[in-house]
Design an enzyme around this catalytic site. Sequence first.
Site, short mmCIF file in Angstrom:
data_model
loop_
_atom_site.label_atom_id
_atom_site.label_comp_id
_atom_site.label_asym_id
_atom_site.label_seq_id
_atom_site.Cartn_x
_atom_site.Cartn_y
_atom_site.Cartn_z
N LYS A 1 -13.91 5.17 5.79
CA LYS A 1 -14.74 4.35 4.90
C LYS A 1 -15.29 3.09 5.59
CE LYS A 1 -12.76 5.80 0.49
NZ LYS A 1 -12.31 5.34 -0.83
N ASP B 1 -16.61 3.25 -5.81
CA ASP B 1 -15.31 3.12 -6.48
C ASP B 1 -15.35 1.97 -7.49
OD1 ASP B 1 -14.06 5.20 -5.18
OD2 ASP B 1 -13.26 3.94 -3.58
N ALA C 1 -4.11 -5.75 -2.62
CA ALA C 1 -5.27 -6.51 -2.14
C ALA C 1 -6.00 -5.78 -1.02
CB ALA C 1 -4.82 -7.89 -1.67
P1 ATR Z 1 -6.85 0.70 -0.10
O1 ATR Z 1 -7.97 0.32 0.78
O2 ATR Z 1 -6.92 2.10 -0.62
O3 ATR Z 1 -6.59 -0.30 -1.18
P2 ATR Z 1 -4.85 -0.35 1.73
O4 ATR Z 1 -5.85 -1.25 2.33
O5 ATR Z 1 -3.92 0.38 2.62
O6 ATR Z 1 -5.55 0.77 0.84
O7 ATR Z 1 -4.04 -1.17 0.63
C1 ATR Z 1 -2.91 -0.68 0.04
C2 ATR Z 1 -2.31 -1.74 -0.89
O8 ATR Z 1 -1.04 -1.26 -1.35
C3 ATR Z 1 -2.05 -3.06 -0.20
O9 ATR Z 1 -2.24 -4.09 -1.14
C4 ATR Z 1 -0.59 -2.94 0.19
O10 ATR Z 1 0.06 -4.18 0.36
P3 ATR Z 1 0.01 -4.93 1.81
O11 ATR Z 1 -1.30 -5.63 1.87
O12 ATR Z 1 1.18 -5.86 1.77
O13 ATR Z 1 0.17 -3.85 2.85
C5 ATR Z 1 -0.04 -2.22 -1.02
N1 ATR Z 1 1.23 -1.58 -0.73
C6 ATR Z 1 1.44 -0.44 -0.02
N2 ATR Z 1 2.76 -0.16 0.05
C7 ATR Z 1 3.41 -1.14 -0.64
C8 ATR Z 1 4.79 -1.42 -0.95
N3 ATR Z 1 5.78 -0.62 -0.53
N4 ATR Z 1 5.06 -2.52 -1.68
C9 ATR Z 1 4.07 -3.34 -2.12
N5 ATR Z 1 2.75 -3.13 -1.86
C10 ATR Z 1 2.43 -2.05 -1.13
#
Ligand code: ATR
Length: 276
Positions: free
Chosen positions: A65, A101, A128
């Site tokens: 993306k 999206d 985020a």
């Molecule tokens: P996308 O672009 O699809 O939103 P991403 O950029 O990988 O995917 O974001 C995933 C989100 O899920 C992030 O906010 C991530 O938190 P971090 O910024 O701290 O990585 C959150 N996330 C993923 N696993 C997590 C977990 N075990 N606990 C809390 N937040 C999680």
Amino acid sequence: MTRAGVVGWPISHSRSPLIHGYWLERYGIDGVYDRHAVAPADVAQFFRTLRERGMAGCNVTLPHKEAAFTAAVETKPAAKAAGSANTLWFEDGRLIADNTDAAGFLNSLLAAVPGLDLAGKTVAILGAGGAARGIIFALLGAGVGTVHLFNRTRARADAVAAYFGAKVQAHDWDNREAGSRGADLLVNTTSLGLHGGAPLGFDVASLKAACIVADIVYVPLETPLLATARALGLRAVDGLGMLLHQAVPGFEKWFGVRPEVTEELRALVIRNIEGA
Ligand code: ATR
């Protein structure tokens, strides 16, 4: 014949061919929508040669993306906000990128809660990442008052808040329940709750009775977050609506018909998810 498709790595899991195939048949369009497995090293070249491949454009999924965003000559505001694009098409020979999206989330929400007025409302967002950025962009466009943003990595939430300005306030992940008490809408944009993954860990009992709870995860369709919200009588909006509605603008750009998200389409995709 018009050609479009979805580009990712891997791509076999994508449900986009099912969705667009349904619409091509429903509207009797002489078109093709297929899957393209493209490795990260090859994706820039793939986007550069879209027209030579006879494609009117494409959808883009993980992990491409950001590459799609970079490949375009022009990027729409939702794509800029998300820093990524999921839909590419040509205008006067120029490659344009959007992130549908954002509108997909909003249209799914409005379809699920008819008459919903978001003006001045308070929203809590969990996560985020790119998905959160797109959704915040859409919600601010719909006039929401305040967005409280909770993320495990606080610095990422701070960066998103800085991008959008004073209406978006960043908070620590541990404050997500206490900080969501006044919310009219809660949205989980993290992958937590996804089938086979870690649970989200959010007690919906702390929310207002009128709070709408939305999840972008759609496998399972009823995430633990949505199930507990529904059990408490809160309105729950699943992530499948967003998947279906995000597909609408691309289909319209490539094939010239604005397609409808029908109950029949929803049922078709649910059968596919449940059979997986
Ligand atoms: P996308 O672009 O699809 O939103 P991403 O950029 O990988 O995917 O974001 C995933 C989100 O899920 C992030 O906010 C991530 O938190 P971090 O910024 O701290 O990585 C959150 N996330 C993923 N696993 C997590 C977990 N075990 N606990 C809390 N937040 C999680």
